[in-house]
Motif scaffolding. Sequence first.
Motif, PDB file in Angstrom:
ATOM      1  N   UNK A   1      45.119  30.445  30.059  1.00 25.28           N
ATOM      2  CA  UNK A   1      44.052  30.533  31.066  1.00 25.28           C
ATOM      3  C   UNK A   1      44.590  31.125  32.365  1.00 25.28           C
ATOM      4  N   UNK A   2      45.741  30.648  32.790  1.00 25.88           N
ATOM      5  CA  UNK A   2      46.351  31.121  34.035  1.00 25.88           C
ATOM      6  C   UNK A   2      46.634  32.620  33.958  1.00 25.88           C
ATOM      7  N   UNK A   3      47.201  33.051  32.847  1.00 27.33           N
ATOM      8  CA  UNK A   3      47.522  34.460  32.662  1.00 27.33           C
ATOM      9  C   UNK A   3      46.256  35.316  32.683  1.00 27.33           C
ATOM     10  N   UNK A   4      45.204  34.838  31.989  1.00 28.06           N
ATOM     11  CA  UNK A   4      43.953  35.601  31.946  1.00 28.06           C
ATOM     12  C   UNK A   4      43.330  35.705  33.335  1.00 28.06           C
ATOM     13  N   UNK A   5      43.298  34.591  34.071  1.00 25.01           N
ATOM     14  CA  UNK A   5      42.746  34.608  35.425  1.00 25.01           C
ATOM     15  C   UNK A   5      43.519  35.574  36.321  1.00 25.01           C
ATOM     16  N   UNK A   6      44.840  35.539  36.206  1.00 30.07           N
ATOM     17  CA  UNK A   6      45.676  36.440  36.996  1.00 30.07           C
ATOM     18  C   UNK A   6      45.361  37.897  36.657  1.00 30.07           C
ATOM     19  N   UNK A   7      45.185  38.190  35.351  1.00 29.62           N
ATOM     20  CA  UNK A   7      44.888  39.557  34.933  1.00 29.62           C
ATOM     21  C   UNK A   7      43.517  40.015  35.418  1.00 29.62           C
ATOM     22  N   UNK A   8      42.540  39.097  35.368  1.00 28.97           N
ATOM     23  CA  UNK A   8      41.201  39.430  35.875  1.00 28.97           C
ATOM     24  C   UNK A   8      41.274  39.765  37.360  1.00 28.97           C
ATOM     25  N   UNK A   9      41.986  38.920  38.112  1.00 30.47           N
ATOM     26  CA  UNK A   9      42.136  39.167  39.548  1.00 30.47           C
ATOM     27  C   UNK A   9      42.805  40.501  39.816  1.00 30.47           C
ATOM     28  N   UNK A  10      43.855  40.826  39.025  1.00 29.66           N
ATOM     29  CA  UNK A  10      44.543  42.091  39.223  1.00 29.66           C
ATOM     30  C   UNK A  10      43.640  43.291  38.930  1.00 29.66           C
ATOM     31  N   UNK A  11      42.796  43.156  37.916  1.00 28.51           N
ATOM     32  CA  UNK A  11      41.889  44.261  37.580  1.00 28.51           C
ATOM     33  C   UNK A  11      40.850  44.471  38.676  1.00 28.51           C
ATOM     34  N   UNK A  12      40.302  43.356  39.205  1.00 28.12           N
ATOM     35  CA  UNK A  12      39.353  43.503  40.323  1.00 28.12           C
ATOM     36  C   UNK A  12      40.034  44.105  41.540  1.00 28.12           C
ATOM     37  N   UNK A  13      41.271  43.724  41.765  1.00 30.67           N
ATOM     38  CA  UNK A  13      42.012  44.248  42.919  1.00 30.67           C
ATOM     39  C   UNK A  13      42.183  45.773  42.803  1.00 30.67           C
ATOM     40  N   UNK A  14      42.600  46.215  41.602  1.00 28.23           N
ATOM     41  CA  UNK A  14      42.803  47.648  41.392  1.00 28.23           C
ATOM     42  C   UNK A  14      41.482  48.423  41.430  1.00 28.23           C
ATOM     43  N   UNK A  15      40.398  47.758  41.033  1.00 21.15           N
ATOM     44  CA  UNK A  15      39.078  48.405  41.039  1.00 21.15           C
ATOM     45  C   UNK A  15      38.539  48.509  42.465  1.00 21.15           C
TER      46      UNK A  15
END
Length: 295
Positions: free
Chosen positions: A281-295
Amino acid sequence: RSVNRVVGLVINCCLICMLLGGVFCPEQAIAQSAKVQLKHALDLLERDEIENGLKALQAVKTTALQEGDTTTFLEANLKLGNQLIREGEYGSSAEAFRAGLAEAEKNNWPNNENIGNHWHKLGVALYLERNLAEAITAYQQAVKVRTTVLGPEDLNVARSNHNIGSCYELMKEPDNAIAYYQKGLDIRKLHDVPDDQAYSYLRIGANYTEKEDYAKGLEYLEPALQIYLKRYGEIDEDVAETYNLIGIAQFLSKEYDLAIDAYEQALKTYSHPDLEFIEGQTNALNNIGGAYFEA
């Protein structure tokens, strides 16, 4: 009369021992064949008497050599090496497998399935020690023997090829990793082994992503996902991990919306009450946040 009774009892006991196959007579136990000793050794391991079981396996090897029973020798040595792997004694395990192979070479024993297994398990022990170059050599010998003995399309040949790919993946050589994973996959596709096929697709896809060939990576990750979904449904750790790898490939392709969708699928699976995998869960949340950041 008392002495005669004692002598009679002793004679009767010995006769009973002989009739029962030496169960209670030490002299008979010493004369047990290697096959019988092997059964006893495996019983000890089954009862978690590990130290005694390992000693018993060593004794089996000695008896088997004396009897010229090469099959039992190799079976006992294989059990010995495997148990040492389970105990985390990878170096000792590798020594055991090498000793068995050296004995086979010294006596010119013909290649058979047990010798192929020795080479493969030697590769496993060396891999776990992270002695990757030597592990590759051992696995390649396993492929050679298994191909000769079992045929080029046998699943054990696929397994040895796959493990060579794993070594190259750890060595950060994705081209070599892909080549050997593909050899394994080509064989696995000839058999009804969906989990093995899915894992081959997964590792090939991950290595294409490592090569920055994201489209090719997704080409392999998608069939892995479909196999896992068909077998296990959405609530499965392998499904979640595959969604995560798909998200990584899409993220690196700058397809951020698609990456977010994949990461959210991984998060949904990891968060299900049947899994509740916090690290996932932690890894997925971190990845989602990173994708929104890059977007």
